[in-house]
Scaffold this active site. Structure first.
Site, mmCIF file in Angstrom:
data_model
loop_
_atom_site.group_PDB
_atom_site.id
_atom_site.type_symbol
_atom_site.label_atom_id
_atom_site.label_comp_id
_atom_site.label_asym_id
_atom_site.label_seq_id
_atom_site.Cartn_x
_atom_site.Cartn_y
_atom_site.Cartn_z
ATOM 1 N N CYS A 64 3.072 1.594 2.966
ATOM 2 C CA CYS A 64 4.250 0.708 2.939
ATOM 3 C C CYS A 64 5.381 1.345 2.133
ATOM 4 O O CYS A 64 6.546 1.248 2.506
ATOM 5 C CB CYS A 64 3.886 -0.649 2.342
ATOM 6 S SG CYS A 64 2.621 -1.537 3.258
ATOM 7 N N CYS A 96 0.839 -1.201 0.000
ATOM 8 C CA CYS A 96 0.000 0.000 0.000
ATOM 9 C C CYS A 96 0.882 1.264 0.000
ATOM 10 O O CYS A 96 2.091 1.171 0.229
ATOM 11 C CB CYS A 96 -0.903 -0.001 1.231
ATOM 12 S SG CYS A 96 0.016 0.032 2.788
#
Length: 76
Positions: free
Chosen positions: A14, A11
Site C-alpha cells: 500500500c 501494508c
C-alpha cells in the site's frame, strides 16, 4: 482536484502504491488529494476483495497489484 484513494490496511504494498500515485500526479502536474482507506468495511463497499487497490474520484481503477507510475498516469 483529483481524489486518489489507496485502499488497503497499510501494508508495504500500500505504501508503494501511495508513492507511485503521488509521483504520477506530480509528474502530470495535477492537483490531487490522497486518501488512505484502511477500514475493511469501507474497502469492501468499493467491491474490492484484494488489496492494495487504487481508486480515482471514487472509481476503482486497479486492485490486487501495484501498477507502475506510467500506468497510474493513464488512470488519472
Amino acid at each position: 482536484m483529483k481524489k486518489i484513494q489507496i485502499l488497503g490496511i497499510g501494508c508495504p504494498k500500500c505504501k508503494t502504491l501511495t508513492a507511485h500515485a503521488e509521483q504520477a500526479a506530480k509528474e502530470l502536474g495535477i492537483e490531487y488529494q490522497i486518501e488512505k482507506v484502511q477500514d475493511i468495511n469501507e474497502i469492501i463497499s468499493f467491491g474490492v476483495m484484494s488489496t492494495p487497490a487504487l481508486a480515482v474520484d471514487g472509481q476503482v481503477k486497479v486492485a490486487g497489484r501495484i501498477p507502475s507510475v506510467e500506468e497510474i498516469k493513464t488512470m488519472l
